[in-house]
Structure formats: C-alpha cells, structure tokens
Design an enzyme around this catalytic site. Structure first.
Site, short mmCIF file in Angstrom:
data_model
loop_
_atom_site.label_atom_id
_atom_site.label_comp_id
_atom_site.label_asym_id
_atom_site.label_seq_id
_atom_site.Cartn_x
_atom_site.Cartn_y
_atom_site.Cartn_z
N HIS A 97 0.82 -1.20 0.00
CA HIS A 97 0.00 0.00 0.00
C HIS A 97 0.86 1.25 0.00
O HIS A 97 2.06 1.22 0.29
CB HIS A 97 -0.97 0.02 1.19
CG HIS A 97 -0.32 0.06 2.53
ND1 HIS A 97 0.15 1.22 3.10
CD2 HIS A 97 -0.07 -0.92 3.43
CE1 HIS A 97 0.65 0.96 4.30
NE2 HIS A 97 0.54 -0.34 4.53
N CYS A 113 3.59 -4.70 6.56
CA CYS A 113 3.10 -4.44 5.20
C CYS A 113 4.25 -3.94 4.33
O CYS A 113 5.31 -3.57 4.83
CB CYS A 113 2.00 -3.38 5.21
SG CYS A 113 0.40 -3.98 5.80
#
EC number: 2.-.-.-
Length: 142
Positions: A97, A113
C-alpha cells in the site's frame, strides 16, 4: 482418432480442464534485503521502486501470493486507523500500500506491510485491477 464422445465433451467446453493455468501477468517482486519492488508486466520489467518492509520486531512474510482483495482506501484498525491507500492485500492483513512516510522508503520501517510511494501504489493497484487478481502475484524474497 478421437471418439465422438470426446469430441462432444470438447465442444461443450470440458476440454478446458486440461488447459494450462493462466500465467500471472502482473508480478510484484519484493526483495527484503534490497528494500525494492520490481513490477513485471507480461514478463517485462515495467517499474522498480523503493519500499519499506517490516522493521525490527515485526515480520513481512516471504513467499508467493495471489492478491485476494484490493481497497482504494483502507484504514488499519490494528494501528490507530492509519491510512493505507491503494491497498493490495496478499495474506491476511498484510498488504502492499501507499504511504506518506516517503523518507523511510528504502529501509525497513513498517509493521509488516510493504509500503511504497502512494503514486506507485496507485500504479500497482490499477495494474492488478486491470489484469485481475487471478493473474497477479506478490512475490517476497529475503
């Protein structure tokens, strides 16, 4: 010689079971040691970007994953509703992301992440949307 029964099954589409599986046309190759993502589109390297993966005490899982969900804007319930623009989820709550912490790109800084510049995340997100999740892969190596 092919029998009439086999020809009939082929005509009905049953022959598709023997077709080769679709190859991934979007592959995001992430190197934890290099803190870099190379994006292959139809077998050709189209992009190369710095990323941030898990900092000390956290883990970014290695392996090859098919994305299972995309979200144009997601907020992490686990981490104080932190924004995760252009999320491509690949394993549980792990996603590739965008981030506003661009000064950290190129070194470990996340909770697990894979973070990248938001404009680059938007590009990857659009590629996965266009080509489809079934034909996309996230590959993470040490």
């Amino acid at each position: 010689m092919i029998s009439n029964r086999i020809m009939g099954l082929l005509a009905l589409g049953f022959g598709l079971a023997f077709a080769a599986p679709a190859q991934a046309t979007v592959v995001a190759q992430i190197s934890l040691s290099q803190q870099r993502m190379d994006v292959m589109v139809d077998g050709v390297r189209a992009y190369s970007w710095p990323v941030s993966t898990a900092r000390r005490g956290y883990v970014t899982p290695t392996g090859s994953y098919r994305p299972f969900r995309t979200e144009k804007m997601w907020r992490s319930r686990k981490y104080d509703m932190s924004p995760m623009p252009y999320s491509v989820f690949f394993r549980g709550g792990y996603a590739v992301h965008g981030t506003t912490y661009v000064r950290s790109l190129g070194r470990p800084a996340s909770h697990g992440c894979v973070r990248l510049q938001t404009a680059n995340a938007a590009t990857l997100y659009a590629l996965v949307q266009k080509k489809g999740m079934a034909r996309s892969r996230i590959v993470i190596t040490r």
